[in-house]
Design a protein around this motif. Sequence first.
Motif, PDB file in Angstrom:
ATOM      1  N   LYS A 147       0.821  -1.211   0.000  1.00 29.37           N
ATOM      2  CA  LYS A 147       0.000   0.000   0.000  1.00 29.37           C
ATOM      3  C   LYS A 147       0.859   1.267   0.000  1.00 29.37           C
ATOM      4  O   LYS A 147       0.549   2.242  -0.693  1.00 29.37           O
ATOM      5  N   ASN A 148       1.965   1.244   0.766  1.00 29.83           N
ATOM      6  CA  ASN A 148       2.753   2.457   0.973  1.00 29.83           C
ATOM      7  C   ASN A 148       3.993   2.551   0.093  1.00 29.83           C
ATOM      8  O   ASN A 148       4.565   3.621  -0.060  1.00 29.83           O
ATOM      9  N   GLY A 149       4.420   1.405  -0.487  1.00 28.83           N
ATOM     10  CA  GLY A 149       5.566   1.427  -1.381  1.00 28.83           C
ATOM     11  C   GLY A 149       6.899   1.567  -0.665  1.00 28.83           C
ATOM     12  O   GLY A 149       6.979   1.578   0.559  1.00 28.83           O
ATOM     13  N   ALA A 150       7.956   1.663  -1.448  1.00 27.77           N
ATOM     14  CA  ALA A 150       9.314   1.788  -0.942  1.00 27.77           C
ATOM     15  C   ALA A 150       9.897   3.126  -1.428  1.00 27.77           C
ATOM     16  O   ALA A 150       9.405   3.693  -2.416  1.00 27.77           O
ATOM     17  N   PRO A 151      10.941   3.646  -0.722  1.00 27.64           N
ATOM     18  CA  PRO A 151      11.616   3.053   0.429  1.00 27.64           C
ATOM     19  C   PRO A 151      10.723   3.052   1.666  1.00 27.64           C
ATOM     20  O   PRO A 151       9.854   3.900   1.815  1.00 27.64           O
ATOM     21  N   ILE A 152      10.987   2.075   2.543  1.00 27.72           N
ATOM     22  CA  ILE A 152      10.214   1.907   3.764  1.00 27.72           C
ATOM     23  C   ILE A 152      11.118   1.218   4.780  1.00 27.72           C
ATOM     24  O   ILE A 152      12.097   0.564   4.407  1.00 27.72           O
ATOM     25  N   VAL A 153      10.820   1.388   6.056  1.00 25.45           N
ATOM     26  CA  VAL A 153      11.720   0.907   7.114  1.00 25.45           C
ATOM     27  C   VAL A 153      11.062  -0.217   7.899  1.00 25.45           C
ATOM     28  O   VAL A 153       9.911  -0.091   8.346  1.00 25.45           O
ATOM     29  N   ILE A 154      11.796  -1.332   8.049  1.00 21.76           N
ATOM     30  CA  ILE A 154      11.314  -2.493   8.808  1.00 21.76           C
ATOM     31  C   ILE A 154      12.180  -2.623  10.054  1.00 21.76           C
ATOM     32  O   ILE A 154      13.411  -2.711   9.953  1.00 21.76           O
ATOM     33  N   LYS A 155      11.548  -2.658  11.238  1.00 20.98           N
ATOM     34  CA  LYS A 155      12.304  -2.730  12.488  1.00 20.98           C
ATOM     35  C   LYS A 155      11.844  -3.909  13.333  1.00 20.98           C
ATOM     36  O   LYS A 155      10.635  -4.095  13.546  1.00 20.98           O
ATOM     37  N   ALA A 156      12.809  -4.689  13.818  1.00 21.42           N
ATOM     38  CA  ALA A 156      12.491  -5.679  14.845  1.00 21.42           C
ATOM     39  C   ALA A 156      12.060  -4.930  16.095  1.00 21.42           C
ATOM     40  O   ALA A 156      12.671  -3.933  16.479  1.00 21.42           O
ATOM     41  N   ASP A 157      10.993  -5.400  16.742  1.00 22.18           N
ATOM     42  CA  ASP A 157      10.427  -4.668  17.879  1.00 22.18           C
ATOM     43  C   ASP A 157      11.382  -4.605  19.063  1.00 22.18           C
ATOM     44  O   ASP A 157      11.519  -3.570  19.710  1.00 22.18           O
ATOM     45  N   GLY A 158      12.075  -5.701  19.363  1.00 22.42           N
ATOM     46  CA  GLY A 158      12.890  -5.763  20.573  1.00 22.42           C
ATOM     47  C   GLY A 158      14.335  -5.389  20.333  1.00 22.42           C
ATOM     48  O   GLY A 158      14.713  -4.822  19.307  1.00 22.42           O
ATOM     49  N   LEU A 159      15.183  -5.699  21.323  1.00 26.26           N
ATOM     50  CA  LEU A 159      16.598  -5.364  21.245  1.00 26.26           C
ATOM     51  C   LEU A 159      17.302  -6.280  20.252  1.00 26.26           C
ATOM     52  O   LEU A 159      17.183  -7.494  20.322  1.00 26.26           O
ATOM     53  N   ALA A 160      18.067  -5.663  19.354  1.00 28.85           N
ATOM     54  CA  ALA A 160      18.797  -6.447  18.347  1.00 28.85           C
ATOM     55  C   ALA A 160      20.197  -5.888  18.137  1.00 28.85           C
ATOM     56  O   ALA A 160      20.727  -5.923  17.037  1.00 28.85           O
ATOM     57  N   ALA A 161      20.771  -5.343  19.217  1.00 29.85           N
ATOM     58  CA  ALA A 161      22.152  -4.845  19.209  1.00 29.85           C
ATOM     59  C   ALA A 161      22.385  -3.827  18.100  1.00 29.85           C
ATOM     60  O   ALA A 161      23.453  -3.779  17.502  1.00 29.85           O
ATOM     61  N   ASP A 175      12.285 -12.647   7.002  1.00 24.91           N
ATOM     62  CA  ASP A 175      13.421 -12.935   7.891  1.00 24.91           C
ATOM     63  C   ASP A 175      13.042 -12.756   9.353  1.00 24.91           C
ATOM     64  O   ASP A 175      13.410 -13.566  10.208  1.00 24.91           O
ATOM     65  N   MET A 176      12.307 -11.693   9.636  1.00 26.56           N
ATOM     66  CA  MET A 176      12.006 -11.367  11.033  1.00 26.56           C
ATOM     67  C   MET A 176      10.856 -12.195  11.594  1.00 26.56           C
ATOM     68  O   MET A 176      10.941 -12.725  12.702  1.00 26.56           O
ATOM     69  N   LEU A 177       9.769 -12.308  10.831  1.00 25.14           N
ATOM     70  CA  LEU A 177       8.564 -12.943  11.366  1.00 25.14           C
ATOM     71  C   LEU A 177       8.541 -14.462  11.200  1.00 25.14           C
ATOM     72  O   LEU A 177       7.882 -15.152  11.978  1.00 25.14           O
ATOM     73  N   SER A 178       9.265 -14.977  10.208  1.00 26.99           N
ATOM     74  CA  SER A 178       9.280 -16.438  10.070  1.00 26.99           C
ATOM     75  C   SER A 178      10.682 -17.021  10.081  1.00 26.99           C
ATOM     76  O   SER A 178      10.886 -18.160  10.496  1.00 26.99           O
TER      77      SER A 178
END
Length: 425
Positions: A137-151, A170-173
């Motif tokens: 819906k929103n297209g790219a560029p777009i930012v994907i962030k893991a919710d928790g701590l990932a160094a 990669d993140m969800l599965s």
Amino acid sequence: MNILVLGTGGREHALAWACAKDTRVKTVYVARGNAGTNTEDKLVNVDLDVANHAAVVEFCQANDIAFVVVGPEAPLVAGVVDDLRAANIGVWGPTKYCAQLEGSKAFAKDFMQKHGIPTAFYEVFTEIKPAKAFVAKNGAPIVIKADGLAAGKGVIVAMSEQEAYDAIDDMLSGNKFGDAGSRVVIEQFLAGEEASFICMIDGDNILPMATSQDHKRIFEGDTGANTGGMGAYSPAPVVTDEVHHKVIERVIRPVVDAMKANGTPYTGFLYAGLMINDQNDPYVIEFNCRFGDPETQPIMMRLESSLVELIEAGLKGNLPATANWSKQVALGVVLASRGYPESSSKGDVITGLDNGTNTLKVFHAGTKQQGDDIVTDGGRVLCVTALADTIKDAQAKALQAIDGINFDGMQYRRDIGWRAVDKGF
């Protein structure tokens, strides 16, 4: 007095080094520290598990610790501040509740939305299909962030929709970031120039630290994968007086006032990672609840006030409005090990290290002592930090020092500070 610094990285080396400069300090214990803190005057490494809060409390009581400085995010998110306070031990850092600003991207975004703090629009997802639909819906560029701590590495700036879909998979599965990635925040891509805005906060008063700019990408020209940071410099010219005022009024003060009103006052360091747009308006990319790494190294090189006195004032609730800073600039270049940020090479012998000068300091991060040798022990190994009159001169001084340092697979960027250099700073 004795002080305990929790952590093993370059940030902790710099904070411990700065504390040790105060003449009243007898010993700065560092848990667990690194090879750099092991060889520094007045610094002593201790084999203490920072995740074992009872052991940390016991150590403080047995060693007459005046206060504890918490370096990394994990102990803060785990509530080490709460447990130390419960034992009547002075500690500089936010509580477990406040540390959610870093510990959960979703908490932070919801908090900013509720309190009118400028940030990118976003949604939170736990399922792949709706997450990908949001991207479509929103297209790219777009930012994907893991919710928790990932160094510092759980952020993907996807320049195409396919790259975004791959990051979601990669993140969800794919479990790339473990529990940290079981929930993702997908948000608007913000254009502009980044800056790091770090403050000391005592629950009410705000003391801004010197401004800085980090370089997250692994390769020169700000290309390649995101890292924990490949270098930084201070001050950041993009943070003009106008921007500085806006950040305090629109970002930092609302956090402080909201946490105070909630009955959970914020204490410790607060780091706002900002994007400054063409209209000089700041937007929050992320909050961290501790000093940044590698921003700490150049900022501590410029600090002329006693860090110990500032923390003591903060613990009493009477932080001053300003600190004293060198008029010179500081710039730090990170030397990383082979494979970073995806992996790290350990056990490689480091040569060419010395104690530096008043205007050049090699801060250790992923290092350890192995017999007579100092060897690599992590992804980011060293941060070579220089003081000079201009950013260009500080960059040249740091790079000249790096020419004498070597370890197998060493990688670094020669363009740290390039935006400021291009502007003539």
